[in-house]
Write a protein that holds these residues in place. Structure first.
Motif, PDB file in Angstrom:
ATOM      1  N   GLU A  80      -3.062   5.088 -15.887  1.00 54.80           N
ATOM      2  CA  GLU A  80      -2.165   4.572 -14.858  1.00 54.80           C
ATOM      3  C   GLU A  80      -2.597   5.039 -13.464  1.00 54.80           C
ATOM      4  O   GLU A  80      -2.533   4.285 -12.487  1.00 54.80           O
ATOM      5  N   ILE A  81      -3.036   6.302 -13.384  1.00 58.13           N
ATOM      6  CA  ILE A  81      -3.511   6.834 -12.100  1.00 58.13           C
ATOM      7  C   ILE A  81      -4.747   6.056 -11.633  1.00 58.13           C
ATOM      8  O   ILE A  81      -4.854   5.667 -10.465  1.00 58.13           O
ATOM      9  N   ALA A  82      -5.678   5.811 -12.548  1.00 59.18           N
ATOM     10  CA  ALA A  82      -6.894   5.070 -12.214  1.00 59.18           C
ATOM     11  C   ALA A  82      -6.563   3.643 -11.771  1.00 59.18           C
ATOM     12  O   ALA A  82      -7.142   3.119 -10.804  1.00 59.18           O
ATOM     13  N   ALA A  83      -5.614   3.012 -12.473  1.00 60.58           N
ATOM     14  CA  ALA A  83      -5.225   1.636 -12.131  1.00 60.58           C
ATOM     15  C   ALA A  83      -4.574   1.581 -10.754  1.00 60.58           C
ATOM     16  O   ALA A  83      -4.826   0.660  -9.962  1.00 60.58           O
ATOM     17  N   THR A  84      -3.731   2.587 -10.461  1.00 64.54           N
ATOM     18  CA  THR A  84      -3.065   2.622  -9.158  1.00 64.54           C
ATOM     19  C   THR A  84      -4.074   2.815  -8.034  1.00 64.54           C
ATOM     20  O   THR A  84      -3.996   2.168  -6.973  1.00 64.54           O
ATOM     21  N   LYS A  85      -5.045   3.699  -8.237  1.00 61.62           N
ATOM     22  CA  LYS A  85      -6.089   3.918  -7.227  1.00 61.62           C
ATOM     23  C   LYS A  85      -6.887   2.628  -6.990  1.00 61.62           C
ATOM     24  O   LYS A  85      -7.233   2.295  -5.854  1.00 61.62           O
ATOM     25  N   ILE A  91       0.833  -1.200   0.000  1.00 58.83           N
ATOM     26  CA  ILE A  91       0.000   0.000   0.000  1.00 58.83           C
ATOM     27  C   ILE A  91       0.872   1.256   0.000  1.00 58.83           C
ATOM     28  O   ILE A  91       0.607   2.219  -0.743  1.00 58.83           O
ATOM     29  N   GLU A  92       1.925   1.246   0.813  1.00 58.51           N
ATOM     30  CA  GLU A  92       2.843   2.399   0.842  1.00 58.51           C
ATOM     31  C   GLU A  92       3.489   2.610  -0.517  1.00 58.51           C
ATOM     32  O   GLU A  92       3.630   3.751  -0.989  1.00 58.51           O
ATOM     33  N   ARG A  93       3.897   1.521  -1.160  1.00 55.61           N
ATOM     34  CA  ARG A  93       4.529   1.617  -2.476  1.00 55.61           C
ATOM     35  C   ARG A  93       3.544   2.184  -3.502  1.00 55.61           C
ATOM     36  O   ARG A  93       3.899   3.054  -4.314  1.00 55.61           O
ATOM     37  N   LEU A  94       2.306   1.693  -3.451  1.00 60.32           N
ATOM     38  CA  LEU A  94       1.291   2.160  -4.395  1.00 60.32           C
ATOM     39  C   LEU A  94       0.927   3.624  -4.141  1.00 60.32           C
ATOM     40  O   LEU A  94       0.716   4.400  -5.092  1.00 60.32           O
ATOM     41  N   GLN A  95       0.876   4.032  -2.873  1.00 57.44           N
ATOM     42  CA  GLN A  95       0.572   5.432  -2.564  1.00 57.44           C
ATOM     43  C   GLN A  95       1.688   6.352  -3.045  1.00 57.44           C
ATOM     44  O   GLN A  95       1.428   7.457  -3.544  1.00 57.44           O
ATOM     45  N   SER A  96       2.936   5.891  -2.896  1.00 55.43           N
ATOM     46  CA  SER A  96       4.069   6.664  -3.390  1.00 55.43           C
ATOM     47  C   SER A  96       4.018   6.757  -4.914  1.00 55.43           C
ATOM     48  O   SER A  96       4.276   7.820  -5.508  1.00 55.43           O
ATOM     49  N   GLN A  97       3.666   5.644  -5.535  1.00 58.39           N
ATOM     50  CA  GLN A  97       3.548   5.614  -7.001  1.00 58.39           C
ATOM     51  C   GLN A  97       2.439   6.554  -7.462  1.00 58.39           C
ATOM     52  O   GLN A  97       2.608   7.302  -8.450  1.00 58.39           O
ATOM     53  N   LEU A  98       1.316   6.565  -6.747  1.00 60.38           N
ATOM     54  CA  LEU A  98       0.196   7.433  -7.096  1.00 60.38           C
ATOM     55  C   LEU A  98       0.581   8.902  -6.948  1.00 60.38           C
ATOM     56  O   LEU A  98       0.217   9.738  -7.790  1.00 60.38           O
ATOM     57  N   LEU A  99       1.332   9.202  -5.887  1.00 65.51           N
ATOM     58  CA  LEU A  99       1.759  10.580  -5.663  1.00 65.51           C
ATOM     59  C   LEU A  99       2.605  11.080  -6.823  1.00 65.51           C
ATOM     60  O   LEU A  99       2.416  12.213  -7.324  1.00 65.51           O
ATOM     61  N   LYS A 100       3.527  10.254  -7.305  1.00 64.53           N
ATOM     62  CA  LYS A 100       4.372  10.639  -8.434  1.00 64.53           C
ATOM     63  C   LYS A 100       3.540  10.827  -9.706  1.00 64.53           C
ATOM     64  O   LYS A 100       3.770  11.771 -10.481  1.00 64.53           O
ATOM     65  N   GLN A 101       2.577   9.905  -9.899  1.00 61.31           N
ATOM     66  CA  GLN A 101       1.739  10.005 -11.092  1.00 61.31           C
ATOM     67  C   GLN A 101       0.896  11.282 -11.060  1.00 61.31           C
ATOM     68  O   GLN A 101       0.742  11.969 -12.082  1.00 61.31           O
ATOM     69  N   GLU A 102       0.364  11.618  -9.901  1.00 64.09           N
ATOM     70  CA  GLU A 102      -0.453  12.819  -9.771  1.00 64.09           C
ATOM     71  C   GLU A 102       0.401  14.088  -9.936  1.00 64.09           C
ATOM     72  O   GLU A 102      -0.061  15.104 -10.476  1.00 64.09           O
ATOM     73  N   GLN A 103       1.653  14.016  -9.475  1.00 60.99           N
ATOM     74  CA  GLN A 103       2.572  15.160  -9.664  1.00 60.99           C
ATOM     75  C   GLN A 103       2.872  15.361 -11.148  1.00 60.99           C
ATOM     76  O   GLN A 103       2.948  16.503 -11.634  1.00 60.99           O
ATOM     77  N   GLN A 104       3.049  14.275 -11.867  1.00 54.96           N
ATOM     78  CA  GLN A 104       3.283  14.362 -13.308  1.00 54.96           C
ATOM     79  C   GLN A 104       2.078  14.986 -14.014  1.00 54.96           C
ATOM     80  O   GLN A 104       2.225  15.838 -14.909  1.00 54.96           O
ATOM     81  N   ALA A 105       0.881  14.552 -13.597  1.00 61.09           N
ATOM     82  CA  ALA A 105      -0.339  15.096 -14.200  1.00 61.09           C
ATOM     83  C   ALA A 105      -0.454  16.595 -13.912  1.00 61.09           C
ATOM     84  O   ALA A 105      -0.829  17.392 -14.789  1.00 61.09           O
ATOM     85  N   ALA A 106      -0.121  16.983 -12.652  1.00 63.78           N
ATOM     86  CA  ALA A 106      -0.188  18.393 -12.275  1.00 63.78           C
ATOM     87  C   ALA A 106       0.818  19.216 -13.069  1.00 63.78           C
ATOM     88  O   ALA A 106       0.553  20.371 -13.458  1.00 63.78           O
ATOM     89  N   GLU A 107       1.981  18.634 -13.332  1.00 67.40           N
ATOM     90  CA  GLU A 107       3.026  19.335 -14.096  1.00 67.40           C
ATOM     91  C   GLU A 107       2.534  19.612 -15.522  1.00 67.40           C
ATOM     92  O   GLU A 107       2.762  20.703 -16.058  1.00 67.40           O
TER      93      GLU A 107
END
Length: 304
Positions: free
Chosen positions: A138-143, A107-123
């Protein structure tokens, strides 16, 4: 010589029983008026129907008793002491805890992965660019994976609790079995049949919640009206020790489930002797059986 009482309470003595009197209960007497045989009265259609239902209920209860006996045998052959069981439980819980850490790590790994994906989207959005469809997928799959992992963690926690609860129940049962005296063998004797004409000691639950409350009341009823000590107490069977004296009453309650229908069945055992059988055929036992369901109903009403 035969002795019988007709439906009007008249007592008859004769060396022959007239055909129109054979339906009554009769006793065979010696020359010294000693009873050597008793023939019960003929059963009515209602009594025969009750007997059939009682036999069916007893068969269901016997399955529960047999299952308990099998579980006891496995328990005693698997463990030598409570210390062994404590160690086995510790190992089980340690295994559960190790798996929990793995799930939490995922779960921690997936949350970290989601955070990076969301940062990329925000960028992309800050740069006035459209977020790539692949990144959104990818964001939807991670969630979705995080949701599944959280559910897995909740299921794992529930399984751990149930496993510990069941194991501690086995420990309590093991302690009882190993401390039991020589009468334990008698405690596993088959259930004695009571009078076929007695009313069924049967309570039908309205729902699972009511049945849970009624089951506790059934345990109180069994304990209060039995003259023998405790023997088995599980989620589906409460049984007192086998009767040893002619005046002993040993009650048992079993939870029978047939589909969505839940029923609590009361049975009563007496010692396998002439006096014991007489007790189980008595008005006292009949009254006790008849009072079971009203006792549960009264207790449930008082809790509302």
């Amino acid at each position: 010589m035969y002795r019988w009482v007709d439906e009007n309470g008249n007592v008859y003595f004769s060396d022959q029983v007239p055909p129109d009197q054979v339906q009554h209960k009769r006793e065979t007497l010696t020359e010294k008026a000693r009873i050597v045989e008793t023939v019960e009265k003929a059963k009515t259609a209602e009594e025969l129907a009750q007997q059939k239902r009682l036999d069916a209920l007893r068969k269901e209860q016997e399955k529960i008793v047999a299952k308990q006996a099998a579980n006891d045998k496995v328990l005693l052959s698997t463990f030598r002491s409570l210390d062994d069981m404590e160690k086995a439980l510790g190992n089980k819980l340690a295994s559960f805890d190790a798996k929990r850490k793995v799930i939490e790590g995922n779960i921690e790994r997936l949350q970290s992965q989601l955070l990076k994906q969301e940062q990329q989207a925000a960028e992309h959005e800050r740069n006035g660019q459209k977020v790539p469809g692949k990144l959104l997928d990818e964001i939807a799959a991670t969630k979705q994976q995080i949701g599944q992992s959280n559910q897995e963690l909740a299921d794992h926690h529930s399984e751990r609790q149930n496993t510990e609860k069941a194991f501690r129940a086995d420990m309590a049962r093991f302690q009882f079995l190993t401390q039991a005296n020589a009468d334990a063998k008698a405690a596993n004797s088959s259930l004695a049949a009571s009078n076929a004409g007695n009313e069924l000691g049967l309570f039908v639950c309205q729902d699972a919640e009511q049945c849970q409350k009624a089951w506790k009341l059934a345990g109180e009823f069994v304990a209060a009206n039995s003259s023998t000590g405790p023997d088995v107490e599980t989620e589906k069977l409460i049984m007192r020790a086998a009767p040893q004296q002619d005046d002993d009453l040993s009650l048992s309650a079993s939870l029978l489930e047939q589909g969505k229908v839940r029923q609590i069945f009361l049975d009563i055992r007496c010692r396998q002797s002439s006096l014991g059988n007489e007790l189980c055929n008595s008005a006292k036992v009949k009254s006790l059986r008849q009072s079971f369901a009203p006792y549960l109903q009264s207790g449930l009403a008082a809790q509302q």
